[in-house]
Design a protein around this motif. Structure first.
Motif, PDB file in Angstrom:
ATOM      1  N   CYS A   1       0.825  -1.213   0.000  1.00 31.14           N
ATOM      2  CA  CYS A   1       0.000   0.000   0.000  1.00 31.14           C
ATOM      3  C   CYS A   1       0.860   1.265   0.000  1.00 31.14           C
ATOM      4  CB  CYS A   1      -0.914  -0.001   1.212  1.00 31.14           C
ATOM      5  SG  CYS A   1      -0.031   0.020   2.791  1.00 31.14           S
ATOM      6  N   ASP A   2       0.175   2.397  -0.138  1.00 32.69           N
ATOM      7  CA  ASP A   2       0.888   3.666  -0.245  1.00 32.69           C
ATOM      8  C   ASP A   2       0.961   4.418   1.083  1.00 32.69           C
ATOM      9  OD1 ASP A   2      -1.760   4.498  -0.040  1.00 32.69           O
ATOM     10  OD2 ASP A   2      -1.541   6.105  -1.514  1.00 32.69           O
ATOM     11  N   MET A   3       0.859   3.707   2.197  1.00 36.51           N
ATOM     12  CA  MET A   3       1.061   4.381   3.480  1.00 36.51           C
ATOM     13  C   MET A   3       2.448   5.005   3.500  1.00 36.51           C
ATOM     14  SD  MET A   3      -0.680   2.520   6.714  1.00 36.51           S
ATOM     15  CE  MET A   3      -1.053   0.846   6.259  1.00 36.51           C
ATOM     16  N   ASN A   4       2.528   6.242   3.982  1.00 30.82           N
ATOM     17  CA  ASN A   4       3.760   7.012   3.843  1.00 30.82           C
ATOM     18  C   ASN A   4       4.219   7.674   5.142  1.00 30.82           C
ATOM     19  OD1 ASN A   4       1.831   8.963   4.204  1.00 30.82           O
ATOM     20  ND2 ASN A   4       2.118   9.966   2.213  1.00 30.82           N
ATOM     21  N   GLY A   5       3.605   7.298   6.246  1.00 35.40           N
ATOM     22  CA  GLY A   5       3.969   7.911   7.522  1.00 35.40           C
ATOM     23  C   GLY A   5       2.903   8.838   8.071  1.00 35.40           C
ATOM     24  N   GLU A   6       1.960   9.262   7.238  1.00 39.44           N
ATOM     25  CA  GLU A   6       0.883  10.125   7.710  1.00 39.44           C
ATOM     26  C   GLU A   6      -0.107   9.291   8.530  1.00 39.44           C
ATOM     27  OE1 GLU A   6       0.130  13.602   4.579  1.00 39.44           O
ATOM     28  OE2 GLU A   6       0.022  11.634   3.642  1.00 39.44           O
ATOM     29  N   ARG A   7      -0.474   9.779   9.712  1.00 45.93           N
ATOM     30  CA  ARG A   7      -1.350   9.015  10.600  1.00 45.93           C
ATOM     31  C   ARG A   7      -2.701   8.713   9.962  1.00 45.93           C
ATOM     32  NH1 ARG A   7      -0.585  12.251  16.231  1.00 45.93           N
ATOM     33  NH2 ARG A   7      -0.497  13.993  14.768  1.00 45.93           N
ATOM     34  N   TYR A   8      -3.200   9.641   9.177  1.00 44.74           N
ATOM     35  CA  TYR A   8      -4.502   9.462   8.523  1.00 44.74           C
ATOM     36  C   TYR A   8      -4.568   8.131   7.787  1.00 44.74           C
ATOM     37  CZ  TYR A   8      -8.308  10.297   5.162  1.00 44.74           C
ATOM     38  OH  TYR A   8      -9.446  10.190   4.403  1.00 44.74           O
ATOM     39  N   ARG A   9      -3.517   7.819   7.033  1.00 42.00           N
ATOM     40  CA  ARG A   9      -3.534   6.616   6.191  1.00 42.00           C
ATOM     41  C   ARG A   9      -3.550   5.337   7.024  1.00 42.00           C
ATOM     42  NH1 ARG A   9      -2.328   7.803   0.816  1.00 42.00           N
ATOM     43  NH2 ARG A   9      -1.919  10.013   0.517  1.00 42.00           N
ATOM     44  N   GLY A  10      -2.803   5.336   8.107  1.00 43.41           N
ATOM     45  CA  GLY A  10      -2.816   4.174   8.989  1.00 43.41           C
ATOM     46  C   GLY A  10      -4.171   3.966   9.642  1.00 43.41           C
ATOM     47  N   ASN A  11      -4.796   5.068  10.095  1.00 40.25           N
ATOM     48  CA  ASN A  11      -6.115   4.982  10.705  1.00 40.25           C
ATOM     49  C   ASN A  11      -7.147   4.473   9.692  1.00 40.25           C
ATOM     50  OD1 ASN A  11      -5.038   6.034  13.053  1.00 40.25           O
ATOM     51  ND2 ASN A  11      -5.696   8.137  12.623  1.00 40.25           N
TER      52      ASN A  11
END
Length: 352
Positions: free
Chosen positions: A264-274
């Motif tokens: 996936c394109d998770m990049n460190g931003e908390r929004y994406r992990g949530n």
């Protein structure tokens, strides 16, 4: 929305990233966990430190705008076309291209300019007819794959070259990210490291691949798109509704095998992990281990619209070299504009 019907296969891939100028080298570096995140040559962030970025060192740092994106895109596009070109066939190929979302540092009509220039560069090798371009953002490359599946299943194209090309390295873009507190630094650990890359997939139906003597690298088991209303950089709280819907649409007609690999394109931003956490909760029982996901942005940086097709190239390499876990892989990406896209991939043995 999801695409279903005739079997779609991938017969060519191409990748160019800050880790390597082709699929093999980029995939090997990601597998080894090599990171090329580095200080920008001259851009300084709001904390007084040089910005953390990844960049294509084969491209002149002073080349900007659509010209830079095209220069990054040409070689992976040709790599993806190579099996087709080598087969000696002359069928037309539809090109579907995505770039980053409109933002400071990009001129109006950026996606259309990149598309036009890329078509001109590729025209000496292949007849391109149809398709189009979109400024789709992070999900853009997967949106291109979704629309390519649609074209192929509707019989409006025999071959589709679907891809994404993106670069965050315009000074105005970097300053804008910094102002929005999105740049990763010691003072902002939940930001991301902007990069640049391009990835392409050559797609066709299984029947056409066989007729042309082309070897399927992967099967596209499903491709879906959805939309998220509670977007990043707003006061809303994301509950994974859009991404959860994209997953649900994929799994409706999928084999019962649990997903063995997630990229996936998770990049460190908390929004994406949530967002991902909630999307998984909305789709119980479909993953071998939902917590075991891969985030190549840790290695090649955030590469925006190029992400999806590059994830495909990681899986084709794993299949070709015998280290792909399980029979099903899920790749997904989320755009700031709310677009969500996901693709379920199966190994070539599914299409044998």
């Amino acid at each position: 929305m999801t695409t279903k019907g005739e079997t779609i296969v991938i017969v060519g891939v191409g990748a160019r990233t800050p880790l390597g100028f082709d699929t093999a080298s980029s995939a090997a570096a990601v597998r080894a966990g090599i990171s090329v995140i580095q200080d920008h040559p001259y851009m300084i962030d709001r904390f007084g430190a040089r910005m953390k970025v990844t960049r294509d060192t084969g491209i002149d740092v002073n080349l900007r705008g659509p010209d830079r994106a095209v220069e990054i895109a040409v070689s992976p596009a040709l790599d993806a076309l190579m099996p087709f070109l080598g087969s000696g066939h002359t069928a037309e190929v539809a090109l579907i291209l995505s770039t980053g979302e409109p933002r400071p540092g990009q001129p109006d009509g950026f996606a259309a300019q990149v598309d036009r220039q890329l078509r001109t560069r590729l025209a000496q090798h292949v007849v391109l007819e149809g398709g189009g371009s979109t400024a789709g953002g992070h999900a853009g490359g997967l949106l291109a794959i979704y629309h390519a599946c649609k074209l192929l299943r509707e019989g409006r194209a025999k071959f589709c070259l679907a891809g994404g090309a993106d670069t965050y390295l315009e000074p105005e873009t970097l300053e804008w990210l910094d102002e929005n507190e999105q740049l990763h630094s010691e003072g902002n650990i939940y930001g991301f490291c902007p990069g640049e890359a391009a990835g392409f997939t050559l797609m066709t139906t299984l029947a056409v691949a066989r007729a042309h003597g082309l070897h399927p690298l992967l099967e596209i088991v499903g491709s879906s798109i959805a939309s998220e209303e509670n977007r990043i950089k707003t006061e809303t709280v994301v509950l994974g509704e859009g991404l959860g819907a994209a997953f649900r649409l994929l799994f409706q007609d999928a084999p019962i095998d649990p997903v063995g690999r997630i990229i996936c394109d998770m990049n460190g931003e908390r929004y994406r992990g949530n967002e991902y956490g909630f999307a998984v909760i909305r789709n119980p029982g479909r993953f071998k281990d939902a917590a075991d996901f891969e985030t190549p942005a840790d290695c090649w940086g955030d590469v925006g619209a190029a992400s999806g097709p590059l994830f495909v190239s990681l899986i084709t390499e794993a299949e070709a070299r015998g280290y792909q876990p399980g029979s099903l892989s899920l790749i997904w990406a989320s755009s700031e504009n709310g677009a969500r896209a996901a693709t379920l991939l199966g190994g070539p043995r599914r299409s044998a």
